[in-house]
Structures are given as structure tokens and as C-alpha cells.
Design an enzyme around this catalytic site. Structure first.
Site, short mmCIF file in Angstrom:
data_model
loop_
_atom_site.label_atom_id
_atom_site.label_comp_id
_atom_site.label_asym_id
_atom_site.label_seq_id
_atom_site.Cartn_x
_atom_site.Cartn_y
_atom_site.Cartn_z
N LYS A 60 54.93 -7.90 -22.33
CA LYS A 60 55.35 -9.20 -21.88
C LYS A 60 54.10 -9.86 -21.16
CE LYS A 60 60.15 -8.15 -21.17
NZ LYS A 60 61.19 -7.49 -20.62
N ASP A 96 65.12 -14.45 -16.96
CA ASP A 96 65.80 -13.45 -17.61
C ASP A 96 67.23 -14.22 -17.89
OD1 ASP A 96 64.80 -11.15 -18.83
OD2 ASP A 96 64.69 -10.10 -16.83
N GLN A 111 62.61 -5.21 -14.59
CA GLN A 111 62.75 -4.56 -15.84
C GLN A 111 63.77 -3.58 -15.71
OE1 GLN A 111 60.91 -5.41 -19.00
NE2 GLN A 111 62.52 -3.80 -19.96
N1 GUN Z 1 65.67 -4.28 -20.67
C1 GUN Z 1 66.08 -4.45 -21.84
N2 GUN Z 1 66.05 -5.87 -22.13
C2 GUN Z 1 65.60 -6.45 -21.00
C3 GUN Z 1 65.41 -7.72 -20.63
O1 GUN Z 1 65.55 -8.54 -21.75
N3 GUN Z 1 65.08 -8.17 -19.76
C4 GUN Z 1 64.86 -7.14 -18.66
N4 GUN Z 1 64.56 -7.64 -17.28
N5 GUN Z 1 65.01 -5.87 -19.02
C5 GUN Z 1 65.16 -5.58 -20.10
#
Ligand code: GUN
Length: 309
Positions: free
Chosen positions: A54, A121, A98
Site C-alpha cells: 500500500k 477502508d 491493518q
Molecule cells: N486486512 C485484510 N484486508 C484488509 C483491508 O482491506 N483493509 C484493512 N485495513 N485490513 C485488511
């Protein structure tokens, strides 16, 4: 029938090129650079990779980002304190915590604490509610990425029978909610589906999945969807990323299903790159909107100064 492989990397690159141009415009016209802050608690190896991806995607399109690393023993209260700081930091446009968080931390409390304007998100109940009502500010990244793959590959879903396997809060539930709407930010061709949301207690699952023109697997079980669960000629989207002794594999048994499907996403290189890309897109939107607020604040301050003078 030959099966089309839907190349998520290619689509992601195209969208990222467009986002890069928009980031440049934002800088040129308003001297504003979108900033994403990622929060990583503990050192889960998969989460480390996701967060790194990311951040490098941010760099690639000219956005800035930083990573707040916290030890696995961080308490919910400590994490909430950090979220409060980030909420009130005007340089931070998007906050990404995350997941998964360590078991002793209340993920619900943490996600509820993120300012919905910075919730790139789209996990906050306010944003989940707007998605459910069909008037989203942000779309959740993975479901949004699934729509982008379909759009860029020339598949529409209006009037189609869609089956989603997996009822997670991150993928299955929001995706089902998006696909049944009358419209979507990508247009009505990317809504108006008839959706069946399946899960571990769905009886006769293969009978249900075989009805689908579009089958989406998001269960986190390696190679779980076999050819006999797929309608010949269906489009199959594999959201799973499972780490196995054989490397990364999806929820779909690619080898057998690709002999029967019309199109399929590979793992890796399918939905994953789009999830990252739609996070960038949401962060850009957050920055664009925050600028309007900060311009408003600047004007107010100028007005105050004049009044004082
Ligand atoms: N863990 C797995 N997928 C995601 C996501 O799309 N966002 C976040 N913040 N954590 C994740």
C-alpha cells in the site's frame, strides 16, 4: 471454451495512471498532497506485505504515506489514543488500520473511533450505512476493486445472477449490498444484480453456486471452489489470498475452474492489486474533500483577522 484471464495488475496500473494525474492536478491547483497513514499492530508477516504494498503504491502515484508501527502488546486504549491524534491531524487524509488486530484489541472500538471522513477502508458504521443505503462516500476497497475488474473487462452485472460465497464484513456483506442497489458510482450496469450471499451453513451449496452467471469466492479456503460448483460460461472472481506450501493460492481451484468458466481472476495478480488501487482512490477523495474544509477554515480565519483588525 477458452477462458479469459482477468489481469488485475494491468487494470490496476491503468487506474493508478489516472489517479497519478489527478494527484498532480491537486498539487498544481491547491498545493495539496494526499496523505495516508497506515497503522500496523504487531508483526504479522502477511500484514507487513500488505502494508508495504500500500505504501509503495502511494509513492508510485505521488501520494505521501507513513506507517505507525505498534507492538503486539499495545492496548485498545493506546491504539484509540493514536486514532484520536490522527483524526485531529489535518495533514492526514486517510487512516488505515491493518486487520487483523491482535485478539486482545477490540477491532470494533478501534474502527468506530476513526473519523468517517478519513475512513478510506469504509469500515466505520457510518460509511457501512451509507453503502447499504446506496449513497456511499467511500466504497470498501476490495468490493470496489471487484467492480473495477468487471468494468474494465467489459462484463456488466445488471440483471445477472450473482452468487457470493463468504459473508465477511470486509468483502461478502458490503459487496452483496452494493450489487443489489439500483445504481453504483460506476453506473447502473454495475448494480441491479440478483444476489445470493452464501456461507458455511448454506445447504446444497453447489446447487446454489451453479445458478450464478457471476460467482465470487471470498471465504479464505485454498482452492475450495471446484469446477462442479461453477455454471459453464460463468465469470469467476477469486478474492481469496491463501498462503500455502505451494505459495499463494486463491479460494478457487484455478486449474479445474478455468476449463469451464468464461473468465477468471488469477491469484496472485487478480483482485489484490485492485484492493490497493481503490484504497488510493478513496484517499484521493478524502484529500479532495478535506481541502474544501480547510479552504473554508482559512477563509473563516481571514475573516476573523479582518474583524479583529
Ligand atoms: N486486512 C485484510 N484486508 C484488509 C483491508 O482491506 N483493509 C484493512 N485495513 N485490513 C485488511
Amino acid at each position: 471454451m477458452s477462458c479469459q484471464i482477468l489481469d488485475g495488475r494491468l487494470i490496476a496500473r491503468k487506474i493508478q495512471d489516472e489517479l497519478k494525474q489527478k494527484v498532480e492536478v491537486l498539487w498544481r491547483e491547491r498545493q495539496l498532497r494526499p496523505h495516508l497513514t497506515a497503522v500496523l499492530v504487531g508483526a504479522d508477516p502477511a500484514s507487513e506485505v500488505y502494508v508495504r504494498n500500500k505504501q509503495s503504491a502511494c509513492r508510485r502515484i505521488g501520494m505521501s504515506s507513513d506507517l505507525r508501527r505498534l507492538s503486539a502488546s499495545t492496548s485498545t486504549a493506546e491504539l484509540l489514543e493514536l486514532i484520536e491524534q490522527l483524526n485531529s491531524d489535518s495533514h492526514v487524509h486517510g487512516i488505515l488500520v491493518q486487520l487483523p488486530l491482535p485478539a486482545h484489541i477490540s477491532a470494533e472500538q478501534v474502527l468506530d473511533a476513526i473519523d468517517p471522513k478519513k475512513d478510506v477502508d469504509a469500515f466505520h458504521p457510518y460509511n457501512v450505512g451509507l453503502v447499504a443505503q446506496g449513497r456511499p462516500k467511500y466504497l470498501p476497497c476490495t468490493p470496489y476493486g471487484v467492480l473495477q475488474i468487471l468494468k474494465h473487462s467489459g462484463f456488466t452485472i445488471r440483471g445477472q445472477r450473482v452468487c457470493i460465497i463468504g459473508r465477511s464484513d470486509i468483502v461478502g456483506k458490503p459487496l452483496a449490498s452494493m450489487l443489489v442497489q439500483r445504481n453504483s458510482p460506476l453506473g447502473p450496469d454495475y448494480a441491479n444484480a440478483t444476489v445470493t450471499l452464501c456461507h458455511s451453513l448454506t445447504p446444497n451449496l453447489p446447487n446454489v453456486t451453479r445458478e450464478a452467471d457471476l460467482l465470487i469466492a471470498a471465504i479464505g479456503q485454498p482452492k475450495w471452489v471446484k469446477a462442479d460448483m461453477v455454471k459453464p460460461g460463468a465469470v469467476v472472481i477469486d478474492v481469496g489470498i491463501n498462503r500455502t506450501d505451494l505459495g499463494l493460492v486463491g479460494d478457487v481451484d484455478f486449474e479445474s475452474v478455468s476449463t469451464i468458466a468464461r473468465a477468471i481472476t488469477p491469484v496472485p495478480g487478480g483482485v489484490g492489486p485492485l484492493t490497493v488501487t481503490m484504497l488510493l482512490s478513496n484517499t484521493l477523495v478524502a484529500a479532495q474533500h478535506s481541502d474544501l474544509v480547510s479552504i473554508g477554515q482559512c477563509r473563516d480565519q481571514t475573516k476573523d483577522k479582518k474583524t479583529t483588525a
